[in-house]
Design an enzyme around this catalytic site. Structure first.
Site, PDB file in Angstrom:
ATOM      1  NE  ARG A   1      -6.254  11.025  10.016  1.00 41.13           N
ATOM      2  CZ  ARG A   1      -5.090  11.515   9.647  1.00 41.13           C
ATOM      3  NH1 ARG A   1      -4.067  12.174  10.468  1.00 41.13           N
ATOM      4  NH2 ARG A   1      -4.528  11.008   8.456  1.00 41.13           N
TER       5      ARG A   1
ATOM      6  CD  GLU B   1      -4.560  10.859  -2.732  1.00 39.48           C
ATOM      7  OE1 GLU B   1      -5.175  11.520  -3.560  1.00 39.48           O
ATOM      8  OE2 GLU B   1      -4.883  10.355  -1.513  1.00 39.48           O
TER       9      GLU B   1
END
Length: 178
Positions: free
Chosen positions: A61, A98
């Site tokens: 993105r 994460e």
């Protein structure tokens, strides 16, 4: 008002890609032309007088946002990609996400000591991807003007990690949680 329009245009998908993660989906922002345009304007107006010479977009993105910013500021766009995706000689940096691990790469001739880059991605969470991009820039002896993200997840401290390195960070909205 502008920042609330931006945050309101971002869809949240619970438990993606795994249980407990609240995925912030910017594709809904991209599909709203007026709010997406305002997002790009906010980024460009913040950085346009900060002596940036090149824009780095982090896959995937960050490519969308970064290419729009590079066109608006009339600066070269440099991709940081996942390992094995760039066709020329690269340097690499492994990092933790994460919820996993990955390796980022940049072309070995993309930057030099005369460059002052802006690193762009859609979101800053734990900071792993952005810190890998910062490491790649430093390996090529370039300077970092700063980092820009649409979304900050402050509970995960990624923005703080970058600020602790003395690097300026711009974010347009934030969401609590993971």
């Amino acid at each position: 008002m502008i920042m609330s329009k931006i945050s309101e245009s971002i869809r949240t998908i619970p438990n993606f890609p795994q249980k407990g993660i609240m995925f912030r989906d910017v594709t809904t922002l991209f599909s709203n032309p007026s709010t997406f345009k305002e997002t790009i304007i906010q980024i460009c107006s913040y950085w346009k007088h900060k002596n940036v010479t090149k824009i780095i977009g982090i896959e995937a993105r960050g490519f969308i946002i970064g290419s729009c910013v590079s066109l608006e500021l009339e600066l070269p766009f440099i991709p940081v990609r996942k390992k094995g995706k760039l066709p020329f000689t690269t340097i690499e940096q492994s990092y933790k996400l994460e919820y996993g691990e990955a390796t980022a790469e940049i072309h070995s001739d993309a930057l030099n000591q005369n460059d002052n880059v802006l690193i762009i991605d859609d979101l800053i969470a734990t900071g792993g991807t952005a810190l890998a991009a910062i490491s790649l820039v430093k390996k090529l002896d370039a300077s970092i003007s700063g980092c820009s993200f649409i979304i900050d997840l402050p509970d995960l401290n990624g923005k703080k990690k970058i600020l602790d390195l003395g690097i300026e960070v711009q974010t347009l909205c934030e969401f609590s949680g993971h």
